[in-house]
Design a protein around this motif. Structure first.
Motif, PDB file in Angstrom:
ATOM      1  N   ALA A  46      23.623   0.792  25.396  1.00 33.98           N
ATOM      2  CA  ALA A  46      23.883   1.832  26.493  1.00 33.98           C
ATOM      3  C   ALA A  46      22.643   2.977  26.202  1.00 33.98           C
ATOM      4  CB  ALA A  46      25.158   2.314  26.509  1.00 33.98           C
ATOM      5  N   PRO A  47      22.333   3.853  27.118  1.00 37.30           N
ATOM      6  CA  PRO A  47      21.446   5.123  26.984  1.00 37.30           C
ATOM      7  C   PRO A  47      21.861   5.910  25.705  1.00 37.30           C
ATOM      8  CG  PRO A  47      22.052   4.820  29.163  1.00 37.30           C
ATOM      9  CD  PRO A  47      22.562   3.805  28.671  1.00 37.30           C
ATOM     10  N   ALA A  49      21.644   9.132  25.035  1.00 34.24           N
ATOM     11  CA  ALA A  49      22.183  10.381  25.522  1.00 34.24           C
ATOM     12  C   ALA A  49      23.650  10.141  25.854  1.00 34.24           C
ATOM     13  CB  ALA A  49      21.556  11.090  26.436  1.00 34.24           C
ATOM     14  N   ASP A  50      23.807   9.029  26.660  1.00 34.11           N
ATOM     15  CA  ASP A  50      25.417   8.966  26.909  1.00 34.11           C
ATOM     16  C   ASP A  50      26.169   8.493  25.717  1.00 34.11           C
ATOM     17  OD1 ASP A  50      24.299   9.084  29.620  1.00 34.11           O
ATOM     18  OD2 ASP A  50      24.603   6.787  29.954  1.00 34.11           O
ATOM     19  N   ASN A  51      25.607   7.979  24.615  1.00 32.90           N
ATOM     20  CA  ASN A  51      26.305   7.493  23.416  1.00 32.90           C
ATOM     21  C   ASN A  51      26.791   8.852  22.707  1.00 32.90           C
ATOM     22  OD1 ASN A  51      26.226   4.763  24.159  1.00 32.90           O
ATOM     23  ND2 ASN A  51      24.828   4.125  23.160  1.00 32.90           N
ATOM     24  N   ALA A  53      26.897  11.658  23.826  1.00 37.50           N
ATOM     25  CA  ALA A  53      27.894  12.555  24.391  1.00 37.50           C
ATOM     26  C   ALA A  53      29.401  12.195  24.252  1.00 37.50           C
ATOM     27  CB  ALA A  53      27.498  12.541  25.874  1.00 37.50           C
ATOM     28  N   GLN A  54      29.578  10.969  23.645  1.00 36.60           N
ATOM     29  CA  GLN A  54      30.928  10.502  23.522  1.00 36.60           C
ATOM     30  C   GLN A  54      31.355  11.424  22.111  1.00 36.60           C
ATOM     31  OE1 GLN A  54      32.060   6.616  23.948  1.00 36.60           O
ATOM     32  NE2 GLN A  54      30.389   5.883  24.971  1.00 36.60           N
ATOM     33  N   ALA A  58      28.289  18.468  25.330  1.00 38.05           N
ATOM     34  CA  ALA A  58      27.270  18.570  26.143  1.00 38.05           C
ATOM     35  C   ALA A  58      25.852  19.194  25.726  1.00 38.05           C
ATOM     36  CB  ALA A  58      27.530  18.580  27.633  1.00 38.05           C
TER      37      ALA A  58
END
Length: 206
Positions: A46-47, A49-51, A53-54, A58
């Motif tokens: 997965a991208p 930044a998305d990872n 962000a978990q 933000a």
């Protein structure tokens, strides 16, 4: 026949687990967050930044992305190896005068660094594409087949009009890959050459 076969990169063509997890853990630890291998492994593909962000607020994510990317070439790339059958898969495609393509969610300069590390030479390389976003290069280059270990790879293949072939070398099992659109699933790329021969000689193997 204009055969173009697209591949995801991480855990499809290369075993990048150790390097990715190490860089993620260091990036998060510098921000006071501990993350285990078990937490991070399912996120590979997965991208970035998305990872991140978990685990992070933000406002911390953009700086964390840059931190991760700054260490990746020296830390993660040397830890990355080709998965069994990767070179043979490219060779099988070229036996049909086809072109291998790599489409990855990874930052494109890192994609090239990893491919150089493992001495894989695709004809086409695209970075920064995930999930349905992979459909754009898949359509643009008229890929016949797209191979990946992640649900997002199957979604991209379906949206791009390529045959979705799942491999079980990543964090997702056959049921999840098929639910995401995989029409066939193989255990790894050692099975790709025989599968391709069957695919091109008759009805797709399932």
């Amino acid at each position: 026949m204009n055969l173009v076969v697209g591949f995801d990169l991480d855990m499809t063509l290369v075993d990048s687990r150790a390097g990715i997890v190490t860089c993620m853990q260091r990036t998060l630890a510098d921000r006071g967050v501990d993350a285990t291998d078990e937490q991070l492994w399912p996120l590979i593909g997965a991208p970035l930044a998305d990872n991140l962000a978990q685990f992070l607020p933000a406002e911390q994510v953009p700086d964390a992305v840059e931190h991760y990317r700054s260490m990746y070439p020296a830390v993660a790339v040397p830890m990355t190896t080709a998965l069994p059958g990767a070179h043979e898969a490219f060779a099988a495609i070229r036996e049909y005068d086809g072109r291998p393509m790599v489409v990855s969610a990874k930052y494109e300069p890192a994609v090239h660094a990893v491919l150089d590390q493992v001495e894989l030479r695709p004809d086409i390389v695209v970075g920064d594409a995930f999930g349905a976003g992979k459909a754009i290069p898949i359509r643009e280059h008229r890929a016949t087949i797209f191979v990946g270990d992640h649900e997002g790879d199957m979604a991209g293949a379906v949206a791009g009009g390529a045959y979705p072939l799942g491999v079980l070398t990543g964090p997702h099992d056959e049921a999840r890959l098929r639910a995401a659109g995989a029409q066939s699933v193989v255990p790894g790329l050692r099975s790709f050459g025989p599968w391709l021969n069957d695919y091109l000689s008759g009805p797709p193997a399932r």
